[in-house]
Design a protein around this motif. Structure first.
Motif, PDB file in Angstrom:
ATOM      1  N   UNK A   1       0.836  -1.206   0.000  1.00  0.00           N
ATOM      2  CA  UNK A   1       0.000   0.000   0.000  1.00  0.00           C
ATOM      3  C   UNK A   1       0.872   1.258   0.000  1.00  0.00           C
ATOM      4  N   UNK A   2       1.881   1.269   0.850  1.00  0.00           N
ATOM      5  CA  UNK A   2       2.751   2.448   0.925  1.00  0.00           C
ATOM      6  C   UNK A   2       3.494   2.669  -0.384  1.00  0.00           C
ATOM      7  N   UNK A   3       3.989   1.593  -0.983  1.00  0.00           N
ATOM      8  CA  UNK A   3       4.712   1.710  -2.251  1.00  0.00           C
ATOM      9  C   UNK A   3       3.796   2.221  -3.352  1.00  0.00           C
ATOM     10  N   UNK A   4       2.587   1.656  -3.442  1.00  0.00           N
ATOM     11  CA  UNK A   4       1.631   2.083  -4.469  1.00  0.00           C
ATOM     12  C   UNK A   4       1.323   3.575  -4.333  1.00  0.00           C
ATOM     13  N   UNK A   5       1.031   4.013  -3.097  1.00  0.00           N
ATOM     14  CA  UNK A   5       0.697   5.422  -2.875  1.00  0.00           C
ATOM     15  C   UNK A   5       1.877   6.328  -3.223  1.00  0.00           C
ATOM     16  N   UNK A   6       3.082   5.906  -2.898  1.00  0.00           N
ATOM     17  CA  UNK A   6       4.265   6.716  -3.182  1.00  0.00           C
ATOM     18  C   UNK A   6       4.465   6.875  -4.683  1.00  0.00           C
ATOM     19  N   UNK A   7       4.316   5.791  -5.433  1.00  0.00           N
ATOM     20  CA  UNK A   7       4.519   5.836  -6.877  1.00  0.00           C
ATOM     21  C   UNK A   7       3.424   6.628  -7.573  1.00  0.00           C
ATOM     22  N   UNK A   8       2.199   6.503  -7.098  1.00  0.00           N
ATOM     23  CA  UNK A   8       1.055   7.154  -7.744  1.00  0.00           C
ATOM     24  C   UNK A   8       0.806   8.571  -7.228  1.00  0.00           C
ATOM     25  N   UNK A   9       1.607   9.022  -6.260  1.00  0.00           N
ATOM     26  CA  UNK A   9       1.437  10.380  -5.738  1.00  0.00           C
ATOM     27  C   UNK A   9       0.181  10.568  -4.921  1.00  0.00           C
ATOM     28  N   UNK A  10      -0.220   9.539  -4.194  1.00  0.00           N
ATOM     29  CA  UNK A  10      -1.421   9.603  -3.361  1.00  0.00           C
ATOM     30  C   UNK A  10      -1.027  10.002  -1.944  1.00  0.00           C
ATOM     31  N   UNK A  11      -1.644  11.055  -1.436  1.00  0.00           N
ATOM     32  CA  UNK A  11      -1.382  11.481  -0.053  1.00  0.00           C
ATOM     33  C   UNK A  11      -1.920  10.425   0.906  1.00  0.00           C
ATOM     34  N   UNK A  12      -1.080  10.010   1.851  1.00  0.00           N
ATOM     35  CA  UNK A  12      -1.458   8.880   2.696  1.00  0.00           C
ATOM     36  C   UNK A  12      -0.620   8.863   3.964  1.00  0.00           C
ATOM     37  N   UNK A  13      -1.254   8.509   5.075  1.00  0.00           N
ATOM     38  CA  UNK A  13      -0.551   8.241   6.333  1.00  0.00           C
ATOM     39  C   UNK A  13      -1.116   6.972   6.943  1.00  0.00           C
ATOM     40  N   UNK A  14      -0.231   6.009   7.211  1.00  0.00           N
ATOM     41  CA  UNK A  14      -0.646   4.727   7.757  1.00  0.00           C
ATOM     42  C   UNK A  14      -0.429   4.644   9.253  1.00  0.00           C
ATOM     43  N   UNK A  15      -1.222   3.823   9.898  1.00  0.00           N
ATOM     44  CA  UNK A  15      -1.123   3.575  11.343  1.00  0.00           C
ATOM     45  C   UNK A  15      -1.045   2.074  11.563  1.00  0.00           C
ATOM     46  N   UNK A  16      -0.067   1.632  12.336  1.00  0.00           N
ATOM     47  CA  UNK A  16       0.129   0.227  12.631  1.00  0.00           C
ATOM     48  C   UNK A  16      -0.390  -0.059  14.038  1.00  0.00           C
ATOM     49  N   UNK A  17      -1.467  -0.877  14.146  1.00  0.00           N
ATOM     50  CA  UNK A  17      -2.047  -1.224  15.452  1.00  0.00           C
ATOM     51  C   UNK A  17      -2.444   0.012  16.266  1.00  0.00           C
ATOM     52  N   UNK A  18      -3.033   0.980  15.609  1.00  0.00           N
ATOM     53  CA  UNK A  18      -3.467   2.203  16.289  1.00  0.00           C
ATOM     54  C   UNK A  18      -4.851   2.002  16.908  1.00  0.00           C
ATOM     55  N   UNK A  19      -5.103   2.694  18.025  1.00  0.00           N
ATOM     56  CA  UNK A  19      -6.387   2.582  18.722  1.00  0.00           C
ATOM     57  C   UNK A  19      -7.278   3.781  18.399  1.00  0.00           C
ATOM     58  N   UNK A  20      -8.521   3.478  18.030  1.00  0.00           N
ATOM     59  CA  UNK A  20      -9.534   4.497  17.746  1.00  0.00           C
ATOM     60  C   UNK A  20     -10.674   4.330  18.747  1.00  0.00           C
ATOM     61  N   UNK A  21     -11.103   5.434  19.346  1.00  0.00           N
ATOM     62  CA  UNK A  21     -12.093   5.360  20.422  1.00  0.00           C
ATOM     63  C   UNK A  21     -13.214   6.368  20.226  1.00  0.00           C
ATOM     64  N   UNK A  22     -14.450   5.875  20.268  1.00  0.00           N
ATOM     65  CA  UNK A  22     -15.631   6.725  20.366  1.00  0.00           C
ATOM     66  C   UNK A  22     -16.170   6.489  21.768  1.00  0.00           C
ATOM     67  N   UNK A  23     -15.935   7.447  22.652  1.00  0.00           N
ATOM     68  CA  UNK A  23     -16.122   7.242  24.091  1.00  0.00           C
ATOM     69  C   UNK A  23     -17.551   6.789  24.403  1.00  0.00           C
ATOM     70  N   UNK A  24     -17.635   5.689  25.140  1.00  0.00           N
ATOM     71  CA  UNK A  24     -18.924   5.159  25.562  1.00  0.00           C
ATOM     72  C   UNK A  24     -19.566   4.200  24.589  1.00  0.00           C
ATOM     73  N   UNK A  25     -19.020   4.118  23.375  1.00  0.00           N
ATOM     74  CA  UNK A  25     -19.704   3.335  22.347  1.00  0.00           C
ATOM     75  C   UNK A  25     -18.821   2.318  21.639  1.00  0.00           C
ATOM     76  N   UNK A  26     -17.611   2.721  21.267  1.00  0.00           N
ATOM     77  CA  UNK A  26     -16.859   1.859  20.367  1.00  0.00           C
ATOM     78  C   UNK A  26     -15.358   2.092  20.517  1.00  0.00           C
ATOM     79  N   UNK A  27     -14.597   1.001  20.378  1.00  0.00           N
ATOM     80  CA  UNK A  27     -13.148   1.110  20.294  1.00  0.00           C
ATOM     81  C   UNK A  27     -12.645   0.002  19.378  1.00  0.00           C
ATOM     82  N   UNK A  28     -11.712   0.366  18.500  1.00  0.00           N
ATOM     83  CA  UNK A  28     -11.138  -0.613  17.577  1.00  0.00           C
ATOM     84  C   UNK A  28      -9.627  -0.433  17.537  1.00  0.00           C
TER      85      UNK A  28
END
Length: 213
Positions: free
Chosen positions: A64-91
Motif C-alpha cells: 500500500x505504501x509503495x503504491x501510494x508513493x509511486x502514484x502520488x497519493x497522499x497517505x498516512x498509515x497507522x500500525x495497530x493504532x487505537x480508535x475510540x468513540x467514548x462510551x460506544x466503540x473502540x477498535x
C-alpha cells in the motif's frame, strides 16, 4: 469487575459495559493486547502473533505504501493504532490509513485517536490467521458502523485479500480499491502468493515493476 479482569476469555466477544471495558483494558494484564468494543461487547486478542500473520501484515503494508508513493497519493498509515468513540466503540485494526484530504488530519502527539474529534480512517485492514470468521462477521459490522470507506481482510491461510467498499452502514466485495484508484486486489493476491516462494525483497521488486508499468 475483578472477575472480568482475571478470568476474561480472549479471542471471543464478551458482554460488558463501557466502564467495565475501560477498566479491563487498562489492566496491566492486557497492556499488549488488541482490544475492541462494539454493541455492548468487548473482545481482547492476546499476543503472540505468528510468523505467517506478521509476514503478510508486513507485505500488505509495504504494498500500500509503495503504491501510494509511486502514484502520488497522499497517505498516512497507522500500525495497530487505537480508535475510540467514548462510551460506544473502540477498535485497534492491524493497519489503518488516512488517505487524500484527510491524510494529515491526525497530529503528532496524539495517543488514542478520539473519534468524537477526528474522522475515522479511510481504509482499515485486518490480518486473519485464526480470526477469519470474526473478521468477516462482527468486525465487518463494527467497521461499517465506524464509517470507514474501505475494509480489507488478509486471509493468511488462503493467501488472499478480501476487499469491501463500505457505505450506508453496509459493505460489498470489490475487485479494485476505490480509495487507492487503479490498485487491483488480484495484484495484492499475486504478491502474497509470491511470498511463499521468494523473500520480501524480491516481492517488493516485483511490486515496483507492476506499479510502474
Amino acid at each position: 469487575m475483578s472477575e472480568i479482569q482475571t478470568k476474561l476469555p480472549t479471542d471471543t466477544w464478551v458482554v460488558a459495559t463501557w466502564d467495565e471495558y475501560i477498566q479491563a483494558v487498562e489492566s496491566p494484564a492486557y497492556e499488549k493486547a488488541k482490544c475492541y468494543y462494539h454493541n455492548g461487547q468487548m473482545r481482547v486478542e492476546m499476543p503472540p502473533v505468528g510468523n505467517d500473520h506478521a509476514s503478510d501484515h508486513t507485505v500488505v503494508l509495504f504494498a500500500v505504501n509503495l503504491f501510494a508513493s509511486i502514484k502520488g497519493i497522499a497517505l498516512n498509515g497507522k500500525d495497530n493504532c487505537t480508535y475510540r468513540k467514548i462510551g460506544f466503540q473502540e477498535v485497534q485494526p492491524d493497519v489503518s490509513y488516512y488517505i487524500g484530504e484527510n491524510a494529515d488530519v491526525i497530529p503528532y502527539g496524539t495517543s488514542i485517536i478520539n473519534l468524537d474529534i477526528y474522522p475515522p480512517p479511510v481504509l482499515v485492514i485486518e490480518v486473519a490467521n485464526t480470526s477469519l470468521a470474526d473478521d468477516q462477521g462482527e468486525k465487518r459490522l463494527m467497521y461499517e458502523d465506524l464509517g470507514v470507506q474501505e475494509y480489507w481482510i488478509v486471509d493468511v491461510r488462503n493467501v488472499q485479500v478480501m476487499a469491501f467498499a463500505v457505505e450506508n452502514l453496509g459493505s460489498r466485495r470489490i475487485t479494485e480499491s476505490q480509495v487507492l484508484p487503479e490498485l487491483a486486489i488480484s495484484l495484492l493476491n499475486d504478491a502474497l502468493r509470491r511470498t511463499r516462494q521468494m523473500n520480501q525483497g524480491q516481492v517488493g521488486a516485483w511490486l515496483l515493476s507492476q506499479f510502474q508499468g
